[in-house]
Design an enzyme around this catalytic site. Structure first.
Site, PDB file in Angstrom:
ATOM      1  N   TYR A 185      39.217  34.435  37.986  1.00  0.00           N
ATOM      2  CA  TYR A 185      38.551  35.081  39.114  1.00  0.00           C
ATOM      3  C   TYR A 185      38.808  36.585  39.041  1.00  0.00           C
ATOM      4  O   TYR A 185      39.932  37.030  38.778  1.00  0.00           O
ATOM      5  CB  TYR A 185      39.106  34.545  40.440  1.00  0.00           C
ATOM      6  N   GLU A 187      32.036  40.446  42.973  1.00  0.00           N
ATOM      7  CA  GLU A 187      32.920  39.284  42.845  1.00  0.00           C
ATOM      8  C   GLU A 187      32.419  38.396  41.709  1.00  0.00           C
ATOM      9  O   GLU A 187      31.284  37.918  41.747  1.00  0.00           O
ATOM     10  CB  GLU A 187      32.947  38.509  44.156  1.00  0.00           C
TER      11      GLU A 187
END
Length: 432
Positions: free
Chosen positions: A153, A241
């Site tokens: 991530y 993101e």
């Protein structure tokens, strides 16, 4: 008093429409507020990343089955993924009105892509996040399917606490980052970026190492991180993101999925980006409200709420519910309001056939109550308001506002406070 179902719905709507949150560590969140949420389809975000040198899967976009078939053949890939392009999540488990199950399909046979696309395009896809009737699919993305050996991530966002951009990463990707932060906070890594200096090479390499990339992949991941920061600056983003930022068996670092949030104040210099915004899946009333810098959330009652401020909106919904009424919606004027916005707000509220009464609840801090009063009287006359109107005003220039309303000759019901206003709005419907 426990929050009513209506105010809970308002809170959920506001989180979706005007703020996005990213968990930075175990103890705090960073909020990124915006006037209007710019919605981009998956392929549009990938195109922006591609233009900044970020590695993404090879892909084409098609709006008809023959083009989808040709795209699959042009890819010449071992495996192809066909994705319906809608803004709602949960596509993989969705169902089409054509009977096809799943909005994401993998195949090693390019010849079946056209047939699959014919059961997607022009049909509605229903997922857990769409309305009951689903959302019509107008485009599909035909992409090269890549194996992922490891998922991480990574995100860049504006953080008020740091007065600038921050990198956040975790070696555990492909899952809810808030869950990782809650259960394994030691796996959340953060790097503060100097807005003048940008991402330093040592910072990018350190983040790549913290994400678990080793050997040549560490350098490759660091390069991708720096390119993502270039994109962040280039498009005036508030958040980029990437989940997952993945590693393939062939030794590639690939951005498999990403969400980009934009600074709406930069719309004047990001016209090409904002022109890509897809409002077709938004509620038409919410879209119209956004044109006038108004925030609108539709509910299922019959008393329209016309307020300034989300907190006041939820309190208004709660107290209407307390007195036995049901809010039909709420409409938030925000701060620097003008008479025209008040007029347009009334047009939106009166266009809702469910509305049987309107409750105006304004606390004038930076809002001038006299401007609200002039807007109300103009709207009542020009729109020939047919439903009862209850008005509660407090704050800046309130005496002048009350004078304007009382001398207007209009059947406006004045309220002393919020409780009184809610009682009178509910009573007005009961008497009908």
């Amino acid at each position: 008093m426990a929050a009513s179902m209506a105010s809970q719905a308002v809170a959920r709507g506001l989180r979706g429409a005007s703020a996005k949150y990213l968990f930075l560590d175990k103890f705090k969140c960073a909020g990124v507020s915006s006037r209007r949420w710019l919605n981009l389809q998956e392929y549009q975000s990938k195109k922006l990343m591609q233009e900044s040198g970020v590695t993404v899967q090879r892909f084409y976009v098609a709006d008809n089955p023959p083009d989808a078939l040709q795209a699959a053949k042009r890819l010449n890939a071992k495996e192809i993924v066909l994705k319906a392009q809608i803004l709602a999540g949960g596509r993989g488990k969705g169902v089409f009105s054509s009977g096809l199950k799943g909005g994401v399909h993998l195949t090693k046979d390019p010849s079946v892509v056209g047939e699959l696309a014919s059961k997607m395009l022009g049909y509605s896809l229903t997922t857990k996040q769409t309305p009951k009737e689903g959302v019509e699919v107008k485009t599909v993305m035909v992409a090269e399917a890549l194996d992922i050996t490891r998922e991480t991530y990574f995100a860049i966002l504006m953080d008020r606490a740091c007065n600038g951009p921050v990198m956040v990463g975790s070696p555990q990707g492909g899952m809810d980052i808030e869950e990782v932060a809650d259960k394994s906070p030691e796996l959340i890594f953060k790097e503060v970026i100097d807005i003048f200096e940008g991402v330093r090479d040592d910072q990018a390499l350190r983040m790549a190492a913290n994400l678990g990339f080793k050997g040549p992949l560490e350098r490759q991941a660091a390069d991708q991180i720096m390119r993502l920061y270039d994109l962040f600056l280039k498009v005036d983003a508030t958040q980029v993101e990437v989940n997952p930022l993945g590693e393939t068996p062939e030794g590639q670092v690939v951005c498999f999925d990403a969400k980009i949030s934009f600074d709406d104040n930069a719309e004047f210099r990001q016209k090409a980006v904002f022109a890509m915004g897809d409002m077709s899946e938004s509620d038409p009333t919410e879209t119209e409200a956004a044109k006038w810098d108004l925030k609108y959330i539709g509910l299922d009652g019959n008393i329209a709420c016309f307020v300034n401020g989300a907190g006041l909106a939820m309190a208004t919904c709660d107290i209407i519910d307390l007195h036995g009424g049901k809010p039909a919606n709420f409409l938030d004027l925000g701060g620097g309001v003008k008479e025209k916005q008040v007029y347009e707000a009334f047009k939106l509220l009166t266009a809702d056939p469910k509305v049987e009464a309107i409750l105006v609840n304004i606390f004038g801090g930076i809002v001038n109550c006299a401007i609200i009063a002039n807007g109300i009287t103009k709207a009542c006359r020009e729109l020939e308001l047919k439903v009862p109107l209850v008005v509660r005003l407090e704050g800046t220039n309130v005496q002048e506002a009350k004078r304007i309303l009382s001398e207007s000759g209009l059947p406006i019901v004045a309220a002393n406070d919020l409780d009184d206003a809610a009682k009178k709005a509910v009573a007005a419907i009961t008497r009908k």
